[in-house]
Design an enzyme around this catalytic site. Structure first.
Site, PDB file in Angstrom:
ATOM      1  N   GLU A   1       0.836  -1.141   0.121  1.00 17.84           N
ATOM      2  CA  GLU A   1      -0.013   0.124  -0.078  1.00 17.84           C
ATOM      3  C   GLU A   1       1.067   1.233   0.016  1.00 17.84           C
ATOM      4  OE1 GLU A   1      -2.902  -0.171   3.198  1.00 17.84           O
ATOM      5  OE2 GLU A   1      -4.156  -1.002   1.927  1.00 17.84           O
TER       6      GLU A   1
ATOM      7  N   ASP B   1       8.834  -5.517 -15.259  1.00 11.38           N
ATOM      8  CA  ASP B   1       7.629  -5.142 -14.896  1.00 11.38           C
ATOM      9  C   ASP B   1       7.365  -3.781 -15.474  1.00 11.38           C
ATOM     10  OD1 ASP B   1       4.848  -5.634 -14.315  1.00 11.38           O
ATOM     11  OD2 ASP B   1       5.198  -5.133 -12.021  1.00 11.38           O
TER      12      ASP B   1
END
Ligand code: ATP
Length: 331
Positions: free
Chosen positions: A46, A150
């Site tokens: 988060e 990524d």
């Protein structure tokens, strides 16, 4: 199977550079930071907007979800190794909550312009600039023996008013060691290079160039996604509908790879489609001969026939940017 550049970088560096075995970290206290608000969420974290309470500097705090310790250490090690590179997100600190021991990575804060809005209104010059800055980050990382694995628009922070780009999320990144077999379950589906989809585990830095090519295609052709597979198998089908099956089979033959049974029935022979057929009235102002040429060189099945990030930076597509940089250095 070896990449044309930077193949042996990690063999030349001290073992501590690419190993986390004896990596001792000093964690600072999370009390040094104040959280302002949540700004993002990922599979592994988060992310919050925050402030360093000692110097009032704005920061970004990535609170990691419980994952393997070695994975956390690898991300930190890589961020520390790359920290001084161009357009790489800067890791300021690693902090831990005293009681829960939850690890937090503290980064420089970027006032991100969401890529959807950015891409919708981007002009040709800014697209070139954006791609150039992304490729600089990639070439630097590759020159340091690290593949990101990524690359996608969601992991490229871009502050449009300040024209600052940062490549973030090094959580899947790894060190490139020649002849190593790597896990092909990396990158996000639409950005997965063919090597990941045909189980070519001896992949390398070229993977990032493919993903950057998919990103460039989205911008240049104003498409939400260049190759939109419904699942990993379908992803290769979608790619083959554009790049054709001949070059795919040629790539597989060259490296002795075999297609899984799914493809044997589903992969119809299809010709290579010219990238020019993606030009629409919507995107024609973003497309140029040089842009198409660079994109074609980035979207090659064969990781070793694909242009490298270093070569891409020298491509005619970026001639004006290189000239402007050279002039500003002279001044
Ligand atoms: P994923 O599921 O994609 O692997 P993750 O858990 O590894 O994600 P990140 O991609 O690092 O997490 O961050 C999640 C989101 O937080 C980003 O997409 C971005 O919106 C925001 N973010 C991360 N770092 C920064 C930063 N330095 N400045 C501003 N926003 C950030």
């Amino acid at each position: 199977n070896l990449p044309r550049t930077y193949a042996t970088i990690n063999l030349l560096k001290p073992a501590t550079y690419s190993s986390v075995d004896d990596f001792k970290l000093t964690w600072s206290s999370i009390e040094n930071y104040r959280v302002i608000q949540k700004i993002g969420r990922g599979k592994y974290s988060e992310v919050f907007d925050g402030v360093n309470t000692e110097n009032q500097e704005r920061v970004c705090i990535k609170v990691l979800k419980p994952v393997r310790n070695a994975k956390i250490l690898r991300e930190i090690k890589i961020l520390q190794n790359l920290c001084d590179g161009p357009n790489i997100i800067k890791l300021y600190d690693v902090a831990r909550d005293e009681s829960s021991k939850t690890p937090c990575l503290v980064f420089e804060h970027i006032e991100n312009t969401h890529y959807r809005g950015l891409f919708a209104s981007i002009k040709e010059g800014e697209m070139r600039y954006y791609m150039y800055q992304l490729l600089r980050a990639l070439d630097y990382s590759h020159s340091q023996g690290i593949m990101h694995r990524d690359v996608k628009p969601q992991n490229i922070m871009y502050d449009q008013p300040k024209k600052r780009l940062r490549l973030i999320d090094w959580g899947l990144a790894d060190f490139y060691i020649p002849n190593t077999s790597y896990n092909v379950r990396v990158a996000s589906r639409y950005y997965k290079g063919p090597e990941l989809l045909v189980d070519d585990t001896k992949y390398h830095y070229g993977l990032d160039v493919w993903s950057a090519g998919c990103t460039m295609a989205e911008i240049m052709f104003k498409k939400d996604t260049m190759f939109e597979g419904a699942d990993n198998n379908d992803q290769l089908i979608k790619i083959s509908k554009v790049l054709g099956t001949d070059d795919l089979l040629e790539y597989m033959r060259k490296y002795n790879l075999t297609l899984n049974t799914y493809y044997q029935s589903k992969l119809d022979r299809c010709p290579k489609r010219s990238l020019k057929t993606f030009i629409t009235s919507d995107c024609k102002d973003l497309v140029s001969e040089e842009g198409l040429d660079l994109l074609e060189k980035m979207l090659q099945y064969d990781k070793n026939l694909r242009i490298t990030a270093a070569e891409a930076l020298e491509h005619p597509f970026f001639a004006k940017i290189r000239e402007a940089r050279a002039n500003s250095i002279k001044k």
